[in-house]
Scaffold this motif. Structure first.
Motif, mmCIF file in Angstrom:
data_model
loop_
_atom_site.group_PDB
_atom_site.id
_atom_site.type_symbol
_atom_site.label_atom_id
_atom_site.label_comp_id
_atom_site.label_asym_id
_atom_site.label_seq_id
_atom_site.Cartn_x
_atom_site.Cartn_y
_atom_site.Cartn_z
ATOM 1 N N SER A 185 0.868 -1.208 0.067
ATOM 2 C CA SER A 185 0.032 0.039 0.097
ATOM 3 C C SER A 185 0.981 1.181 0.134
ATOM 4 C CB SER A 185 -0.833 0.066 1.197
ATOM 5 O OG SER A 185 -1.706 -1.105 1.393
ATOM 6 N N LEU A 186 0.368 2.168 -0.754
ATOM 7 C CA LEU A 186 1.254 3.560 -0.777
ATOM 8 C C LEU A 186 0.124 4.535 -0.569
ATOM 9 C CD1 LEU A 186 3.280 3.205 -3.983
ATOM 10 C CD2 LEU A 186 4.192 3.299 -1.577
ATOM 11 N N THR A 187 0.293 5.356 0.539
ATOM 12 C CA THR A 187 -0.760 6.457 0.785
ATOM 13 C C THR A 187 0.055 7.571 1.230
ATOM 14 O OG1 THR A 187 -0.879 5.585 3.083
ATOM 15 C CG2 THR A 187 -2.536 4.661 1.678
ATOM 16 N N ARG A 188 -0.753 8.606 1.103
ATOM 17 C CA ARG A 188 -0.464 10.130 1.627
ATOM 18 C C ARG A 188 0.873 10.638 1.154
ATOM 19 N NH1 ARG A 188 -3.550 12.381 5.112
ATOM 20 N NH2 ARG A 188 -1.997 14.013 5.864
ATOM 21 N N LEU A 189 0.919 10.906 -0.270
ATOM 22 C CA LEU A 189 2.204 11.393 -0.828
ATOM 23 C C LEU A 189 1.990 13.008 -0.600
ATOM 24 C CD1 LEU A 189 4.555 11.168 -2.771
ATOM 25 C CD2 LEU A 189 2.625 11.478 -4.719
ATOM 26 N N ARG A 190 3.005 13.772 -0.272
ATOM 27 C CA ARG A 190 3.166 15.053 0.131
ATOM 28 C C ARG A 190 4.374 15.574 -0.188
ATOM 29 N NH1 ARG A 190 1.960 15.315 6.174
ATOM 30 N NH2 ARG A 190 0.247 13.852 5.723
ATOM 31 N N GLY A 191 4.473 16.845 -0.387
ATOM 32 C CA GLY A 191 5.776 17.705 -0.634
ATOM 33 C C GLY A 191 6.223 18.067 -2.060
ATOM 34 N N ILE A 192 5.201 17.722 -2.989
ATOM 35 C CA ILE A 192 5.705 17.974 -4.328
ATOM 36 C C ILE A 192 5.282 19.485 -4.849
ATOM 37 C CG2 ILE A 192 5.406 17.259 -6.803
ATOM 38 C CD1 ILE A 192 4.780 14.562 -6.041
ATOM 39 N N PRO A 193 6.479 20.370 -5.081
ATOM 40 C CA PRO A 193 6.199 21.572 -5.389
ATOM 41 C C PRO A 193 5.773 21.668 -6.916
ATOM 42 C CG PRO A 193 8.502 21.172 -5.646
ATOM 43 C CD PRO A 193 7.882 19.807 -4.740
ATOM 44 N N ASP A 194 5.299 22.876 -6.990
ATOM 45 C CA ASP A 194 4.758 23.367 -8.430
ATOM 46 C C ASP A 194 5.972 23.912 -9.392
ATOM 47 O OD1 ASP A 194 3.324 24.116 -10.839
ATOM 48 O OD2 ASP A 194 1.867 25.383 -9.722
#
Length: 606
Positions: free
Chosen positions: A275-284
């Motif tokens: 399981s892969l969950t809660r991806l965060r921190g990718i800037p625009d």
């Protein structure tokens, strides 16, 4: 390379006792009862204190045998008794570990009272039972090079109670046949941990014939990753008291009661849920670009995570397009060359032209064999999560359940570890090429040359027909996507091999640095002199209007201090936020016999 015999290693240990040197032995330093009281001699009591005192330089600290210190004291008390045969018959425990011993020679039979022999961490590949003393009760051969138990099982020591064979290349059908009660009638403790046994039912059926078995260690074998372990083992061996260093309770017996009779449910197939969950921190990456101004090409960025894992017949997860997210498509790298996906062949070494393959691999344990790694990689496929735009935090809800029948390869994969790749996919979109108007030329006539030139000038292109319907926005043409490996993370999974059921961690890819686009210097250079003059006049007018009014000195200081505080606050750099994703890898385990029946029934119905 000559083989190093066990007898030679033991004799070296005996010589290190220095039984004939001071303060041991019958030397001139020893004071006899009827002898003269000389200054250079010591009584036996003082010599014994030199052996026992912790700070004494003659204190013996090696633990290869508990009888070693006793022999040194006997060399002080009764030195005349210490003949060679007496020493060999006095030793009951011998521990020779990590000394590169490769051969158990017949010289070991001279130790007529030997009961415990520990030979862990050596290079022994064969155990001739005829070279082992009949008095042996404990034999430890962990972490050697054994590939068969046949030599030991031919005529094992009759009083053997403990046998340690862990961390060896054992697991064949013949090895299982050699582990029966016919060969080991008094065996009470057996260690088969970290071997290569894959058939649980066959092995447990052989261990059931051991009448005195009380302690068993099986962790680290491939079949222990199946859902039926340890329940099937506990219910099949009712006299077992300890399994994998854990004491069995009455509750354990009750929960797994009846599982041994469900032979049709016990299948050596592991069920792994990733399981892969809660991806965060990718800037625009387009945060510094003016989005109001439409310029071509239009650049779009997508991000996803790729990894390699075993194939399985059915997937529980379906992506947004309703298809299984198995990525086998080709892509364009940053040098505009079309090649397969960087993760598909990177580990197997098939893609030599891929620039992403030059990125150093994640840390893999040093003990990993390259041949083993290549063997496992051949059975892996590349999987990718859904492609997402720039996000601060999103729940991927990505879950796949794998059914793996090749448990040996799964064990090697878990030891090697899982690698997650953070990928960026950039796509360039263009306007379609416009159709050029076709010019209509007049056919040449018979008139004069000047007249023909006038006629040609009068010919005009026909007007374009007006569309009755209003056209929508033009469809853009998309270039092949350009994929880039941003970073990789290596996740160790050895705990799943050694009895663990779940690995849950937060994978940190580190911060992604987004560089702002370069300043448009060309536009500033193209300013006309008139524009510069207007700007100068506007600045002068603003300076006249903004004449400072007189204010008390205190207010000026406060204003200056406030400006300095604002300046210092704004100058503090904001630390970049790392890109993280939550990962969970879990092995399915049956907690009870009814649970096993329910899980299998649900799987058949689905």
């Amino acid at each position: 390379m000559s083989s190093k015999t066990l007898t030679a290693a033991i004799e070296k240990k005996i010589r290190s006792l220095c039984l004939t040197d001071f303060p041991c032995g019958n030397g001139p330093w020893r004071r006899t009862k009827n002898g003269p009281d000389e200054a250079e001699t010591e009584p036996p009591d003082v010599l014994l204190d030199l052996l026992r005192y912790p700070s004494s330089p003659w204190m013996y600290n090696e633990t290869w045998s508990p009888q070693a210190s006793e022999l040194r004291e006997l060399a002080v008390k009764e030195p005349k008794r210490l003949s060679k045969n007496f020493i060999l018959s006095y030793l009951k425990t011998i521990r020779i570990t990590g000394k590169n011993v490769s051969c158990i020679d017949k010289g070991l039979l001279k130790f007529s009272k030997l009961e415990e022999l520990v030979l862990s961490g050596n290079l022994i590949s064969e155990i001739p039972a005829k070279h082992l003393p009949s008095t042996l009760k404990i034999l430890e051969l962990q972490a050697n090079r054994l590939t068969s138990v046949s030599g030991l099982a031919s005529s094992p020591p009759p009083q053997l109670k403990y046998l340690g064979l862990g961390s060896n290349s054992l697991g064949s059908h013949q090895d299982i046949c050699d582990l029966t009660g016919r060969h080991w009638p008094h065996l009470a403790c057996l260690d088969l941990s970290n071997c290569n046994f894959q058939e649980q039912q066959f092995l447990i059926a052989a261990l059931e014939t051991l009448p005195c078995l009380k302690t068993l260690s099986l962790k680290g074998n491939p079949f222990t990753m199946a859902p039926s372990y340890p329940g099937f083992t506990v219910d099949s061996l009712p006299e077992l008291a300890c399994l994998d260093a854990s004491w069995l309770t009455t509750e354990d017996r009750y929960n797994f009661f009846g599982l041994a009779r469900m032979n049709e449910l016990v299948v050596d197939v592991a069920s792994v849920t990733l399981s892969l969950t809660r991806l965060r921190g990718i800037p625009d990456p387009l945060m510094h670009v003016d989005k109001k101004v439409v310029e071509f090409p239009i650049v779009t960025y997508k991000y996803f995570i790729s990894y390699q894992f075993f194939s399985h017949p059915a997937a529980d997860y379906q992506g947004e397009d309703g298809e299984f997210k198995l990525d086998t498509s080709s892509h364009v790298t940053e040098d505009n060359s079309v090649c397969p996906d960087p993760g598909s062949d990177r580990n197997s070494g098939k893609n030599d032209a891929d620039p992403d393959a030059a990125v150093p691999d994640a840390a893999v344990p040093d003990a990993a064999d390259p041949a083993v790694t290549a063997d496992v990689t051949e059975q892996l496929l590349l999987y990718t999560t859904p492609k997402l735009s720039c996000i601060e935090c999103v729940d991927l809800n990505y879950t796949l359940t794998y059914s793996i029948s090749c448990l040996g390869a799964l064990k090697k994969f878990f030891i090697q570890g899982l690698r997650l790749d953070l990928m960026e996919e950039k796509t360039l979109s263009w306007l379609p090429p416009s159709e050029e108007p076709q010019q209509v030329r007049a056919s040449p006539g018979k008139g004069k040359k000047g007249k023909n030139e006038k006629n040609e000038k009068k010919v005009k292109t026909p007007p374009k027909p007006m569309n009755k319907r209003r056209r929508g926005p033009p469809e853009l043409i998309h270039d092949p996507p350009i994929r880039k490996l941003l970073n990789s993370v290596h996740i160790p999974l050895q705990s799943l091999v050694h009895g663990g059921q779940r690995v849950k961690t937060v994978c940190n890819f580190g911060p992604l640095h987004v560089e702002p686009p370069p300043k448009q210097e060309e536009e500033t250079e193209k300013k006309t002199k008139g524009d510069k003059k207007k700007d100068k006049e506007a600045k002068q007018k603003q300076s006249k209007d903004a004449t400072p009014q007189k204010s008390p000195k205190g207010k000026k200081k406060d204003a200056k201090k406030r400006d300095m505080d604002e300046h210092t606050i704004l100058s503090v750099p904001v630390p970049p936020v790392p890109v993280t994703v939550e990962l969970s890898v879990e092995l399915e385990k049956w907690k009870s016999a009814p649970d096993a029946f329910r899980v299998v029934t649900d799987a058949e119905n689905s």
